[in-house]
Design a protein around this motif. Sequence first.
Motif, short mmCIF file in Angstrom:
data_model
loop_
_atom_site.label_atom_id
_atom_site.label_comp_id
_atom_site.label_asym_id
_atom_site.label_seq_id
_atom_site.Cartn_x
_atom_site.Cartn_y
_atom_site.Cartn_z
N SER A 137 0.83 -1.21 0.00
CA SER A 137 0.00 0.00 0.00
C SER A 137 0.86 1.26 0.00
CB SER A 137 -0.92 0.00 1.23
OG SER A 137 -1.81 -1.08 1.21
N ALA A 138 1.94 1.24 0.78
CA ALA A 138 2.82 2.41 0.87
C ALA A 138 3.49 2.72 -0.47
CB ALA A 138 3.87 2.20 1.95
N VAL A 202 1.69 10.42 12.43
CA VAL A 202 1.35 11.48 11.47
C VAL A 202 1.87 12.83 11.96
CG1 VAL A 202 -0.56 12.79 10.47
CG2 VAL A 202 -0.67 10.30 10.54
N LEU A 203 1.67 13.11 13.25
CA LEU A 203 2.10 14.40 13.80
C LEU A 203 3.62 14.55 13.72
CD1 LEU A 203 1.28 17.01 15.26
CD2 LEU A 203 1.47 15.77 17.43
N LEU A 204 4.35 13.50 14.08
CA LEU A 204 5.82 13.56 14.03
C LEU A 204 6.31 13.76 12.61
CD1 LEU A 204 6.73 10.67 16.53
CD2 LEU A 204 6.92 13.14 16.92
N CYS A 205 5.73 13.02 11.68
CA CYS A 205 6.13 13.17 10.28
C CYS A 205 5.74 14.55 9.73
CB CYS A 205 5.49 12.07 9.43
SG CYS A 205 6.10 10.41 9.79
N PHE A 206 4.61 15.07 10.18
CA PHE A 206 4.17 16.40 9.75
C PHE A 206 5.19 17.46 10.14
CE2 PHE A 206 1.84 20.37 10.49
CZ PHE A 206 1.21 20.54 9.26
N TRP A 207 5.75 17.32 11.36
CA TRP A 207 6.75 18.28 11.82
C TRP A 207 8.11 18.08 11.15
CZ3 TRP A 207 5.13 17.57 17.62
CH2 TRP A 207 4.10 18.46 17.91
N LEU A 208 8.46 16.82 10.86
CA LEU A 208 9.81 16.51 10.37
C LEU A 208 9.94 16.61 8.85
CD1 LEU A 208 10.67 13.44 12.67
CD2 LEU A 208 11.46 15.81 12.91
N LEU A 209 8.87 16.31 8.13
CA LEU A 209 8.96 16.32 6.67
C LEU A 209 8.93 17.74 6.12
CD1 LEU A 209 6.62 13.43 5.45
CD2 LEU A 209 9.11 13.50 5.33
N GLN A 214 5.00 16.68 2.01
CA GLN A 214 3.83 16.39 2.81
C GLN A 214 2.83 15.48 2.09
OE1 GLN A 214 3.06 17.34 6.01
NE2 GLN A 214 5.12 18.15 6.20
N ASP A 215 2.84 15.50 0.77
CA ASP A 215 1.91 14.66 0.03
C ASP A 215 2.21 13.17 0.20
OD1 ASP A 215 0.61 16.88 -0.88
OD2 ASP A 215 1.56 16.91 -2.86
N HIS A 216 3.45 12.86 0.62
CA HIS A 216 3.83 11.45 0.81
C HIS A 216 3.68 11.00 2.26
CE1 HIS A 216 5.30 11.34 -3.28
NE2 HIS A 216 6.09 12.38 -3.05
N LEU A 217 3.12 11.86 3.08
CA LEU A 217 2.98 11.54 4.49
C LEU A 217 2.18 10.26 4.71
CD1 LEU A 217 3.32 12.35 7.47
CD2 LEU A 217 1.35 13.85 7.24
N TRP A 218 1.11 10.09 3.95
CA TRP A 218 0.26 8.91 4.14
C TRP A 218 1.00 7.63 3.82
CZ3 TRP A 218 -0.96 5.49 0.21
CH2 TRP A 218 -0.72 5.91 -1.10
N ARG A 219 1.94 7.67 2.87
CA ARG A 219 2.70 6.47 2.51
C ARG A 219 3.59 6.01 3.67
NH1 ARG A 219 2.53 5.33 -3.00
NH2 ARG A 219 1.75 7.00 -4.34
#
Length: 500
Positions: A137-138, A202-209, A214-219
């Motif tokens: 899926s990723a 999600v929150l950690l990746c939102f801050w770090l990416l 950001q469009d790849h955050l869900w992957r």
Amino acid sequence: MPPTMDPSSNALENSSARPEPGARPDADVPLRVSSAADVSRILSALGSRDPKATAVILLALGGIFMDAYDFSSIAFGLPAIKVQFGLDGFMTGLVNASIMVGAVVGALAGGYLVDRFGRYRLFMADMVFFVVAALGSALAPEVWSLIGFRFVMGIGVGLDIPVAMAFLAEFSRLRGKGNRSQRVNAWSPAWYFATGTGYLIVLLCFWLLPTTQQDHLWRIVVGFGAVPAVIVLLVRRRFMAESPQWLADQGDLRGAVDVLSSHYGITAELNADVSSGTEREGARTRLSNVLELFSPRFRQRTVAALCVSVFSTFGYNAVAYGTPLIIATLFHQGPLVTIVSSLVINMGFGLAGGLIGMSVVSRFGSRRVTLVGFTIQAAALFTLAAIGVPSSALVLVAVAMLAAFIFAQAGGPGANLMNFATLSYPTRLRGIGVGFNQGTLRAFSVLSLLGFPILTAQLGTGVFWIVACAPLLGAISLVLNRWDPTGKDVDAEDLERVAA
């Protein structure tokens, strides 16, 4: 030292499994086993406090953690997926619902397989689905690949839940601390802890990416699901054992006695004159056994379990899986507010509700706790419908209503739907009972996940008027159907019927 027996329990009386006359229940005196009924009485009275049995419970909850994480991990990414793949409302709903379609297949097949071939074999196999599906899926290059891997992931979830519920019930005693109702209810806080963990990632990746990524955050969030799946898969090989009640029902009394010793800390011996190779009449699982769920003996229980599951899941799928969509689209909030609100609602209110539900279910019963939960949910959803699009301070009120809904779900119908589905049936029907319940539940989930984005696009916050009908109908069903599985020794009831 073997566990002490509950002094108030007489489950070992009039049984060949009881200690010799004059011996204390906690003395190191072997309990004699001559039949599956003896194994049932031992488990009902003593359960297990052995560390290995605790490990089995934790591993079963680890499977629930994976189920919840994989169900909810894609929720925040749906808006980005919709943009990346150019999806309309129907295709967005199909991406969200594909895991449920797989879960229908997995639950119906898994319910049969877990009763036919045992808990252990299926438990060891289903994590493979999670690993493959999470990575696939990723890395999905287009929408149909994503839908396909989410479908495979759903099969894994569907296979895992009947197994996990069987282990939680069959590695616990009937009453007292750590009883079956409490341990089966433990699936609820595990579910919301997993959902909250997903939003924390999600929150950690939102801050770090970087913003451009950001469009790849869900992957990243979806793919991370493979990590705990691999860990659980490896640890299971060391600690898992087959359910002794299932072994006894299949005629393997020697295997049941061995597990009682190795994973329960119970000193038991097979009577010398007993053959361990005779299958109990009626224990062999067949696909036609699903019809027994609607026999006069089980019909009321099956209807109660289905009503709680169906009405609970319709509202939950709309609110829980749609929380990011609700906050971002209907409440017009930004991504950070959406992430933090979803995290607090699930990790805070969901986890708290689940833990409270565990602590009160033995005292008040599954039916009463579920009825209160449905009532709170209906009130919260009707309030959201009345508020409409919130502004200024009403945003906090609207988010509080979402939190109240999740709190009531976690401690009420969401937790106890598994009690109704798992503890209403004896061991020989437990997998099929849970599988049929979950298959039906997931079928309705598909409809709600497909329909909610479409209804939201057409009705806006008016969709809450429709969703609120689900918990209202759930409450009405419990008023009319008074079956409560809490504290019922359904295995003893079943064995007495066979003996008669």
